[in-house]
Design an enzyme around this catalytic site. Structure first.
Site, PDB file in Angstrom:
ATOM      1  N   SER A  12       0.841  -1.197   0.000  1.00 29.31           N
ATOM      2  CA  SER A  12       0.000   0.000   0.000  1.00 29.31           C
ATOM      3  C   SER A  12       0.879   1.251   0.000  1.00 29.31           C
ATOM      4  CB  SER A  12      -0.941   0.000   1.214  1.00 29.31           C
ATOM      5  OG  SER A  12      -0.179  -0.067   2.404  1.00 29.31           O
ATOM      6  N   ASN A  13       2.210   1.059  -0.016  1.00 31.00           N
ATOM      7  CA  ASN A  13       3.163   2.171   0.049  1.00 31.00           C
ATOM      8  C   ASN A  13       3.785   2.406  -1.327  1.00 31.00           C
ATOM      9  OD1 ASN A  13       5.465   3.801   0.453  1.00 31.00           O
ATOM     10  ND2 ASN A  13       5.675   3.098   2.553  1.00 31.00           N
ATOM     11  N   ASN A  15       5.832   4.612  -2.285  1.00 28.66           N
ATOM     12  CA  ASN A  15       7.263   4.924  -2.212  1.00 28.66           C
ATOM     13  C   ASN A  15       8.114   3.660  -2.255  1.00 28.66           C
ATOM     14  OD1 ASN A  15       7.177   7.846  -1.942  1.00 28.66           O
ATOM     15  ND2 ASN A  15       6.234   7.457   0.034  1.00 28.66           N
ATOM     16  N   GLU A  40      -0.599  -9.309   7.865  1.00 29.36           N
ATOM     17  CA  GLU A  40       0.598  -9.598   8.649  1.00 29.36           C
ATOM     18  C   GLU A  40       0.289 -10.443   9.873  1.00 29.36           C
ATOM     19  OE1 GLU A  40       3.033  -6.301   9.793  1.00 29.36           O
ATOM     20  OE2 GLU A  40       3.163  -5.527   7.769  1.00 29.36           O
ATOM     21  N   ASP A  69       8.879  -6.304   3.840  1.00 30.83           N
ATOM     22  CA  ASP A  69       8.656  -5.673   5.138  1.00 30.83           C
ATOM     23  C   ASP A  69      10.009  -5.241   5.667  1.00 30.83           C
ATOM     24  OD1 ASP A  69       7.070  -4.718   7.210  1.00 30.83           O
ATOM     25  OD2 ASP A  69       7.251  -6.548   8.382  1.00 30.83           O
ATOM     26  N   GLY A 145       8.591   7.193   6.083  1.00 22.69           N
ATOM     27  CA  GLY A 145       8.852   6.487   7.327  1.00 22.69           C
ATOM     28  C   GLY A 145       9.894   7.191   8.175  1.00 22.69           C
ATOM     29  N   ARG A 173      16.383  -2.144   1.552  1.00 24.33           N
ATOM     30  CA  ARG A 173      15.397  -2.632   0.589  1.00 24.33           C
ATOM     31  C   ARG A 173      16.084  -2.913  -0.746  1.00 24.33           C
ATOM     32  NH1 ARG A 173      12.356   1.170   1.364  1.00 24.33           N
ATOM     33  NH2 ARG A 173      11.251   0.146   3.054  1.00 24.33           N
TER      34      ARG A 173
END
Length: 189
Positions: A12-13, A15, A40, A69, A145, A173
């Site tokens: 849903s992010n 970025n 989750e 995640d 974040g 990431r």
């Protein structure tokens, strides 16, 4: 000759998707963003969280996918918030973490990512880690974040002061995704 394969990124992010897509384009890998919240399980293990989330998502869409995640682990806070990073960001925020760190000299921290790829034949988890420290103040308006309070080793800027390409040079990431790409390019050939 490589098969042409599209990989769905479940998040849903936006970025997170943009960071992964920036790397994927270098390898001519086509990513498709699917804006779904991930389901989750509660766990202290990022790997367990993404594996479970990816399997659930695959059972819903039945197409090759990635679920990712990440967690921020702060040494002086006994690796808090760890896998609970998203919840802590929403509840305490950047200022709350800086408040917890007031007067603490040891500002060592790291970001860790677990990324799970699932298709009809394989379930594989890849990880990436970047070591750094928590800044004294919120710096930068890029990223998302906890980026504006995390300084990776080897730089003086926070992730919040870097564009996507600069951040991907250090990023947890990015490292996990590069490991996935090494596997994937061999897997689909």
């Amino acid at each position: 000759m490589l098969k042409s394969v599209e990989v769905n990124v479940i998040t849903s992010n936006e970025n997170k998707f943009k960071e992964l897509d920036s790397i994927a384009k270098k390898y001519n890998i086509k990513l498709k963003w699917i804006n779904l919240p991930k389901f989750e399980v509660q766990s202290d293990s990022l790997e367990e969280i993404v594996r479970s989330s990816a399997v659930i998502a695959f059972n819903m869409i039945r197409s090759p996918l990635i679920v990712e995640d990440s967690g921020l682990f702060i040494e002086a806070l006994n690796n808090f918030p760890g896998p609970y990073t998203n919840y802590v960001r929403r509840t305490l925020g950047l200022k709350g973490i800086l408040k917890l760190m007031e007067g603490i000299q040891n500002r060592k921290a790291y970001f860790m990512t677990a990324l799970c790829y699932v298709d009809e034949e394989v379930i594989r988890v890849f990880t990436g880690k970047v070591v750094g420290k928590i800044s004294e103040s919120i710096r930068g308006d890029k990223g998302f974040g906890f980026d504006p309070i995390f300084i990776p080793d080897g730089d003086e800027r926070t992730f919040g002061e870097m564009n996507i390409e600069e951040k991907n040079k250090y990023s947890h990431r990015g490292k996990a995704f590069e490991e996935f790409i090494k596997f994937f390019l061999t897997y689909i050939s």
